[in-house]
Enzyme design. Structure first.
Site, short mmCIF file in Angstrom:
data_model
loop_
_atom_site.label_atom_id
_atom_site.label_comp_id
_atom_site.label_asym_id
_atom_site.label_seq_id
_atom_site.Cartn_x
_atom_site.Cartn_y
_atom_site.Cartn_z
N ASP A 156 -9.88 3.45 -3.78
CA ASP A 156 -10.31 2.18 -3.20
C ASP A 156 -11.58 2.04 -3.70
O ASP A 156 -12.41 2.94 -3.80
CB ASP A 156 -10.50 2.21 -1.54
CG ASP A 156 -9.00 1.61 -1.12
OD1 ASP A 156 -8.03 1.50 -1.95
OD2 ASP A 156 -9.13 1.47 0.09
N ASP A 214 0.68 -1.29 0.01
CA ASP A 214 0.02 0.05 -0.15
C ASP A 214 0.76 1.17 0.04
O ASP A 214 2.12 1.20 -0.10
CB ASP A 214 -0.97 -0.20 1.18
CG ASP A 214 -2.66 0.45 0.70
OD1 ASP A 214 -2.43 1.17 -0.13
OD2 ASP A 214 -3.23 -0.11 1.72
#
EC number: 3.2.1.22
Length: 378
Positions: free
Chosen positions: A200, A145
């Site tokens: 996301d 991430d």
């Protein structure tokens, strides 16, 4: 064989050396449904369900932990430590269990000082150490991430972990998750096996459709060994209708996106299973030609998506984004077939075949639904 840095082969495609991602990865990830509420019992039960429900046999192999699996601080040697309260047996024992089921274990870290949840350390500055830790545990996949990154470009941070994984002594699929911020499709093929092209996803029609569109413009950059990633599947999480989830799964499959299930497969309903277990749709995603399908025609809210498959076949999706039933037509000229082609049209959701179709294929498609076909020239 890994070429040394600086040679042309290494620069062009360093991660072909890991031999992974020749088709998009398939499996499950904890984040969309469970967020930080994961533990070793959930992971073991998910692995059990993947096998017992028949999903593993369809190609769903990766069982991936997302954020929140580690303690807040490293140990005295600087190693990541699995959270004692939720993973008391440790990650190696968990990997051994998952492997015993014929599956693969994935894990999560972050190219920053802490992960996105701020409940565990990131790997910035610890790349070699963490890659060796993951390899020693038997990890098969790393999602990496982009939070708390000290404003250093992902183009600088991600290759360091890429090389660390290559040097770890284990083949580990490398999933870049920098949210498409620096157009990773244009540079990440040298670094990883997949790269997020979007922020996301959430479990809504508007989020899903916008991820599909954002991902679509990078279609030409995907191929065996490196895939565009519009984020994980929301199928079965309850925020969309079965119809909308069918469109979600169809477009992700056609776009050669990673098929990472994001619901609780232990308790999924029959409709969810029917979508996720459609072997004909999965076969489009896993086709060895590895060309990402894309949006080829738009008529207002009515869309035609298509892409080539092996054996001179073509995959086509007719997607109705409007609010009422409408007829959508895909002409051969739009989907890459010769205008004179005569095809057998396999409807992948109805599991029926229409023979000797010429020139075009049309169907009435319900609101937010899609039809999906494989066209095979006679």
């Amino acid at each position: 064989m890994v070429k040394s840095p600086g040679t042309e082969d290494y620069t062009r495609r360093s991660l072909l050396a890991n031999g992974l991602g020749l088709t998009p990865p398939m499996g499950w990830n904890s984040w969309n449904h469970f967020r930080c509420n994961l533990d070793e019992k959930l992971i073991r039960e998910t692995a059990d369900a993947m096998v017992s429900k028949g999903l593993a046999a369809l190609g769903y192999k990766y069982i991936n932990l997302d954020d929140c699996w580690a303690e807040l601080n490293r140990d005295s040697q600087g190693n990541l430590v699995p959270k004692g309260s939720t993973f008391p047996s440790g990650i190696k024992a968990l990997a051994d269990y998952v492997h015993s089921k014929g599956l693969k274990l994935g894990i999560y870290s972050d190219a920053g000082t802490q992960t996105c949840s701020k409940t565990m350390p990131g790997s910035l500055g610890h790349e070699e150490q963490d890659a060796k830790t993951f390899a020693s545990w038997g990890v098969d996949y790393l999602k990496y991430d982009n939070c708390n990154n000290n404003n250093i470009s992902p183009k600088e941070r991600y290759p360091i972990m890429s090389k660390a994984l290559l040097n770890s002594g284990r083949s580990i699929f490398f999933s870049l998750c920098e949210w498409g911020e620096e157009d990773p499709a244009t540079w990440a093929k040298e670094v990883g096996n997949s790269w997020r092209t979007t922020g996301d996803i959430d479990d809504s029609w508007s989020s899903m459709t916008s991820r599909a569109d954002m991902n679509d413009k990078w279609a030409s950059y995907a191929g065996p060994g490196g895939w565009n990633d519009p984020d994980m599947l929301e199928v079965g999480n309850g925020g969309m209708t079965t119809t909308e989830y069918r469109s979600h799964f169809s477009i992700w499959a056609l776009a050669k996106a990673p098929l990472l299930i994001g619901c609780d497969i232990r308790s999924m309903d029959g409709a969810t299973f029917q979508l996720l277990s459609n072997a004909e749709v999965i076969a489009v995603n896993q086709d060895k030609l590895g060309v990402q399908g894309n949006k080829v025609k738009t008529y207002g809210d009515l869309e035609v998506w298509a892409g080539p498959l092996s054996g001179k076949r073509v995959a086509v999706a007719l997607w109705n984004r409007g609010s009422s039933t409408a007829t959508i037509t895909a002409y051969w000229s739009d989907v890459g077939l010769p205008s004179t082609a005569v095809v057998n049209a396999r409807d992948l959701w109805a599991h029926s075949t229409e023979k000797s179709v010429k020139g075009q294929i049309s169907a009435a498609v319900d609101a937010h639904d899609s039809k999906m076909y494989v066209l095979t020239p006679q």
